[in-house]
Design a protein around this motif. Structure first.
Motif, mmCIF file in Angstrom:
data_model
loop_
_atom_site.group_PDB
_atom_site.id
_atom_site.type_symbol
_atom_site.label_atom_id
_atom_site.label_comp_id
_atom_site.label_asym_id
_atom_site.label_seq_id
_atom_site.Cartn_x
_atom_site.Cartn_y
_atom_site.Cartn_z
ATOM 1 N N THR A 1 0.720 -7.024 -2.262
ATOM 2 C CA THR A 1 0.052 -7.262 -0.978
ATOM 3 C C THR A 1 1.032 -7.074 0.172
ATOM 4 O OG1 THR A 1 -1.406 -8.864 -2.043
ATOM 5 C CG2 THR A 1 -1.302 -8.922 0.359
ATOM 6 N N LYS A 2 2.265 -7.515 -0.018
ATOM 7 C CA LYS A 2 3.301 -7.348 1.014
ATOM 8 C C LYS A 2 3.513 -5.869 1.340
ATOM 9 C CE LYS A 2 6.214 -11.435 0.235
ATOM 10 N NZ LYS A 2 7.583 -11.890 -0.075
ATOM 11 N N ILE A 3 3.644 -5.063 0.278
ATOM 12 C CA ILE A 3 3.898 -3.621 0.463
ATOM 13 C C ILE A 3 2.713 -2.965 1.174
ATOM 14 C CG2 ILE A 3 4.170 -1.425 -0.748
ATOM 15 C CD1 ILE A 3 5.763 -3.016 -2.908
ATOM 16 N N ARG A 4 1.511 -3.318 0.715
ATOM 17 C CA ARG A 4 0.317 -2.735 1.323
ATOM 18 C C ARG A 4 0.198 -3.124 2.798
ATOM 19 N NH1 ARG A 4 -3.181 -4.253 -2.297
ATOM 20 N NH2 ARG A 4 -4.041 -6.054 -1.198
ATOM 21 N N MET A 5 0.497 -4.392 3.083
ATOM 22 C CA MET A 5 0.363 -4.869 4.455
ATOM 23 C C MET A 5 1.395 -4.230 5.383
ATOM 24 S SD MET A 5 0.099 -8.805 5.818
ATOM 25 C CE MET A 5 -1.627 -9.035 5.451
ATOM 26 N N GLN A 6 2.633 -4.111 4.910
ATOM 27 C CA GLN A 6 3.648 -3.541 5.807
ATOM 28 C C GLN A 6 3.404 -2.051 6.048
ATOM 29 O OE1 GLN A 6 7.601 -4.242 4.356
ATOM 30 N NE2 GLN A 6 7.581 -2.524 2.922
ATOM 31 N N SER A 7 2.798 -1.357 5.092
ATOM 32 C CA SER A 7 2.493 0.058 5.308
ATOM 33 C C SER A 7 1.374 0.226 6.344
ATOM 34 C CB SER A 7 2.122 0.741 3.991
ATOM 35 O OG SER A 7 0.907 0.241 3.473
ATOM 36 N N VAL A 8 0.416 -0.716 6.349
ATOM 37 C CA VAL A 8 -0.648 -0.672 7.359
ATOM 38 C C VAL A 8 -0.086 -1.043 8.727
ATOM 39 C CG1 VAL A 8 -2.871 -1.628 8.090
ATOM 40 C CG2 VAL A 8 -2.461 -1.150 5.675
ATOM 41 N N PHE A 9 0.792 -2.046 8.766
ATOM 42 C CA PHE A 9 1.437 -2.404 10.042
ATOM 43 C C PHE A 9 2.210 -1.204 10.604
ATOM 44 C CE2 PHE A 9 1.667 -7.239 9.042
ATOM 45 C CZ PHE A 9 0.466 -7.442 9.703
ATOM 46 N N ALA A 10 2.852 -0.446 9.717
ATOM 47 C CA ALA A 10 3.569 0.758 10.178
ATOM 48 C C ALA A 10 2.603 1.758 10.802
ATOM 49 C CB ALA A 10 4.322 1.394 9.015
ATOM 50 N N LEU A 11 1.424 1.892 10.210
ATOM 51 C CA LEU A 11 0.400 2.779 10.774
ATOM 52 C C LEU A 11 0.015 2.331 12.184
ATOM 53 C CD1 LEU A 11 -1.743 5.070 10.452
ATOM 54 C CD2 LEU A 11 -3.271 3.323 9.505
ATOM 55 N N VAL A 12 -0.127 1.021 12.373
ATOM 56 C CA VAL A 12 -0.455 0.477 13.700
ATOM 57 C C VAL A 12 0.624 0.878 14.707
ATOM 58 C CG1 VAL A 12 -0.823 -1.629 15.046
ATOM 59 C CG2 VAL A 12 -1.685 -1.491 12.704
ATOM 60 N N GLY A 13 1.880 0.740 14.305
ATOM 61 C CA GLY A 13 2.986 1.100 15.201
ATOM 62 C C GLY A 13 2.991 2.573 15.545
ATOM 63 N N LYS A 14 2.718 3.418 14.551
ATOM 64 C CA LYS A 14 2.666 4.867 14.797
ATOM 65 C C LYS A 14 1.533 5.221 15.756
ATOM 66 C CE LYS A 14 4.503 6.650 10.406
ATOM 67 N NZ LYS A 14 4.128 7.455 9.222
ATOM 68 N N ASP A 15 0.381 4.590 15.551
ATOM 69 C CA ASP A 15 -0.749 4.849 16.444
ATOM 70 C C ASP A 15 -0.442 4.388 17.867
ATOM 71 O OD1 ASP A 15 -2.183 5.981 14.390
ATOM 72 O OD2 ASP A 15 -3.560 4.308 14.115
ATOM 73 N N MET A 16 0.320 3.302 17.994
ATOM 74 C CA MET A 16 0.697 2.835 19.329
ATOM 75 C C MET A 16 1.588 3.854 20.028
ATOM 76 S SD MET A 16 0.473 0.718 21.795
ATOM 77 C CE MET A 16 -0.407 -0.687 21.099
ATOM 78 N N LEU A 17 2.445 4.539 19.263
ATOM 79 C CA LEU A 17 3.264 5.599 19.871
ATOM 80 C C LEU A 17 2.378 6.683 20.470
ATOM 81 C CD1 LEU A 17 6.209 6.123 17.320
ATOM 82 C CD2 LEU A 17 6.294 4.984 19.549
ATOM 83 N N ILE A 18 1.253 6.983 19.796
ATOM 84 C CA ILE A 18 0.312 7.966 20.346
ATOM 85 C C ILE A 18 -0.324 7.426 21.623
ATOM 86 C CG2 ILE A 18 -1.866 9.198 19.945
ATOM 87 C CD1 ILE A 18 -1.139 9.265 16.959
ATOM 88 N N ASP A 19 -0.737 6.153 21.601
ATOM 89 C CA ASP A 19 -1.349 5.555 22.791
ATOM 90 C C ASP A 19 -0.413 5.610 23.992
ATOM 91 O OD1 ASP A 19 -3.583 4.975 21.325
ATOM 92 O OD2 ASP A 19 -3.116 2.852 21.039
ATOM 93 N N ILE A 20 0.889 5.433 23.726
ATOM 94 C CA ILE A 20 1.874 5.363 24.810
ATOM 95 C C ILE A 20 2.440 6.738 25.142
ATOM 96 C CG2 ILE A 20 4.127 4.380 25.459
ATOM 97 C CD1 ILE A 20 3.474 2.018 23.633
#
Length: 504
Positions: free
Chosen positions: A150-169
Motif C-alpha cells: 500500500t505504501k508503494i502504491r500510494m507514493q507512486s500516486v502521490f508522485a503522479l499528483v506532483g507531476k500533474d502540478m508541474l503541468i498546472d504551473i
C-alpha cells in the motif's frame, strides 16, 4: 469667452491578447473614442489560440475555465453566449502503470485527491518550496501505513499528483516553486474543460470594437514616454497604414507624452499606453523596450518572477484505441515517489503522464492530447513530428500493455516558448518571491519631466494579478482594471449598459 472642449485622450493598447482586448472593449464602453490596439503577430488572442486538426478546431492555448461559476467573467461570457451547452459531461478517468496494467480508479482517485489537498496548501510567508512541503507531508502519510504494498502504491500516486502540478504551473521542479504561491489566490470554484470553445471568447471581446482600430503585424520596438511629442491634428482620426503622427494640413499642434515606435518605422502618439505583453516577452525585451528605462523595482520583479511553459501534443488517429466514454488517462510509474518529482530531459517521456481525450467524438474525431511541463515542453518544441510519433507510440503501448496501438496519422505540438512575442505559457512564483511583487508590476509609470500627465504607461496581463495569475479571467480582469483606472482619472461614469463580460 469661448470655452475650449477638452480633446479625447489618445489611448494605445499594446497586445491583442485577452488582457488587451478586454481593456479596449471596456474603454469603448466608457465612451473613450480614440482607442487603438497594436498586435505584433498575424492573429489576435495571444495565449488563447486555436488550430485546425483534421476537420476540428482545437485550443492550442488556454482550454480550462478556472472557476465555473458566475463570479468568473469568462465563464459568464461563454455561458451567456450559449456555448457551454456544447461542453460534454466528464468522461471517465483511467489509470495505467508501467507494467501495462490498469489500476483501480476509485482507490487511485481517493489517494490523488489527498495529494492535491496537500499541494494546494495556502501558506503564508513560509519561505519553503512546494516540493519540500509535498515530500514532507506525503512521507508522513505513507509512514503511517503498515502495509508495504500500500505504501508503494500510494507514493507512486502521490508522485503522479506532483507531476500533474508541474503541468498546472508550467514548471520543471516543485522545489523551485514557492509554497506560498496560493497565499493571495482567489479560488472561484471547480475547473471546467471547454475544448474547442475558449477561442470564441476572443470573438466576443472583438465584437463591437472597430476593425480599423485593430492594427495587426505592428511589432513595437520602443515605447518612449515622459516626453513631449508633437503632431498636427484636427480631430482624432481612425488609424491607417500611414503614421498617426503624420501632420494633417490646417490642424492644430497637439502634444503627447508617449510615442510608440513600431518595427516598420511607424510612430503612434498617445496620452496613455496600456502594455499587455506577456511576462516572457518583458523578460526578453523590457530592458530595451522603454525609454526612459523602467524603474529598477519594476525590472527586479520582471527578473524575479518565473514564466513557465506547457506543451500540448495533439495525436490524431484513424480509429480510437481507447474505450468510449473515457475522458482522461494517466500513467503511473510504480517506482516513483514524491521526492522524485522533477523533470529530466534524458527521460522526458516520464513527464508525459497525462492524456485527455477531445470529446465529443462527433466534433473532434479521434484526438488525444498529451500534456507536459517546463523544460520537457521546451524539448518537445525542438522535436520532429516523426520522432514524437515514434516515441509516444511506444510509450502508449507499454502502459496499455498493447503492442498493436497504431501510430497517429498526424501529430501537432504547441510551441509557446518558441513564439518570440510570448515566450512561454504563464507566470509562477519561485521560492522566496512574494506574490505582492505582481502589484509592483501592475503599477503605472510616474513621469518626472511631465508629472501632470499621469498614467502615461500602464500594465495589464495575468502576471500583474497576484490573486488570479495564470488564468484567462485574470488576464481579462487586469484589462478591466486598467480601463477602470483611466475612467476614474477622467471621471467617466460607468457604462450605461452592463457589459456581458461583467460578473453579476
Amino acid at each position: 469667452m469661448k470655452v475650449m472642449t477638452q480633446r479625447s485622450p489618445s489611448i494605445v493598447v499594446v497586445g491583442a491578447g485577452v488582457a488587451g482586448l478586454a481593456a479596449a472593449k471596456k474603454l469603448k464602453e466608457y465612451g473613450f473614442d480614440d482607442v487603438t490596439v497594436l498586435e505584433a503577430s498575424e492573429k489576435v488572442g495571444g495565449r488563447v489560440a486555436s488550430a485546425t486538426i483534421g476537420s476540428a478546431c482545437v485550443d492550442t492555448g488556454a482550454q480550462y475555465i478556472h472557476g465555473a461559476t458566475d463570479k468568473n467573467p469568462v465563464y459568464l461570457l461563454l455561458k451567456k453566449s450559449g456555448l457551454l451547452s456544447q461542453v460534454p459531461e466528464d468522461g471517465s478517468e483511467k489509470f495505467y502503470n508501467n507494467k501495462g496494467q490498469e489500476v483501480d480508479a476509485d482507490v487511485t482517485t481517493r489517494v490523488y485527491e489527498a495529494g492535491e489537498r496537500i499541494l494546494l496548501y495556502h501558506g503564508s510567508s513560509t519561505g519553503k518550496s512546494l516540493g519540500e512541503h509535498f515530500a514532507e507531508k506525503t512521507k508522513a502519510v505513507i509512514d503511517s501505513l503498515e502495509d508495504d504494498e500500500t505504501k508503494i502504491r500510494m507514493q507512486s500516486v502521490f508522485a503522479l499528483v506532483g507531476k500533474d502540478m508541474l503541468i498546472d504551473i508550467g514548471a520543471s521542479d516543485l522545489h523551485s516553486v514557492s509554497l506560498d504561491s496560493w497565499e493571495y489566490y482567489t479560488d472561484m470554484g471547480d475547473n471546467l474543460d471547454v475544448p474547442g470553445l475558449m477561442f470564441r471568447l476572443v470573438d466576443m471581446l472583438l465584437e463591437d470594437f472597430p476593425k480599423e482600430r485593430l492594427l495587426m503585424k505592428r511589432e513595437v520596438s520602443k515605447i518612449k514616454w515622459d516626453g513631449s511629442f508633437s503632431a498636427v491634428k484636427d480631430v482624432p482620426a481612425p488609424p491607417s497604414d500611414e503614421s498617426l503622427s503624420a501632420p494633417v494640413s490646417g490642424g492644430n499642434v497637439r502634444h503627447y507624452p508617449v510615442c510608440i515606435v513600431c518595427e516598420n518605422g511607424e510612430e503612434i502618439l498617445a496620452d496613455h499606453v496600456i502594455v499587455t505583453v506577456s511576462l516572457g516577452f518583458l523578460k526578453a525585451q523590457a530592458l530595451n523596450l522603454f525609454s526612459p528605462s523602467l524603474p529598477a523595482e519594476k525590472m527586479e520583479v520582471i527578473n524575479k518572477l518565473c514564466f513557465g511553459n506547457i506543451a500540448k501534443i495533439f495525436l490524431e488517429y484513424e480509429q480510437a484505441f481507447w474505450e468510449d466514454g473515457v475522458g482522461t488517462f494517466s500513467f503511473i510509474y510504480v517506482d516513483d515517489s514524491p521526492t522524485s518529482v522533477s523533470t529530466n530531459k534524458t527521460q522526458w517521456l516520464k513527464n508525459i503522464q497525462f492524456f485527455s481525450v477531445l470529446r465529443p467524438k462527433e466534433r473532434f474525431g479521434n484526438i488525444l492530447v498529451g500534456w507536459c511541463p517546463g523544460d520537457i515542453a521546451d524539448l518537445i518544441e525542438t522535436m520532429t513530428e516523426d520522432d514524437l510519433s515514434s516515441a509516444i507510440t511506444e510509450h502508449l503501448r507499454m502502459f496499455f500493455g498493447k503492442s498493436d496501438i497504431p501510430r497517429p496519422k498526424s501529430v501537432h505540438s504547441t510551441k509557446w516558448r518558441s513564439n518570440r512575442f510570448i515566450k512561454g505559457s504563464y507566470t509562477h512564483l519561485p521560492v522566496g518571491v512574494n506574490g505582492q511583487v505582481m502589484d509592483t508590476l501592475a503599477q503605472p509609470l510616474m513621469g518626472s519631466h511631465r508629472p501632470n500627465e499621469n498614467l502615461q504607461v500602464m500594465f495589464a496581463g495575468e502576471a500583474t494579478m497576484k490573486s488570479l495569475y495564470g488564468t484567462v479571467h485574470g488576464a481579462l480582469l487586469s484589462g478591466h482594471r486598467e480601463a477602470d483606472r483611466l475612467a476614474a482619472h477622467y471621471k467617466k461614469d460607468p457604462p450605461s449598459t452592463a457589459s456581458l463580460d461583467k460578473p453579476v
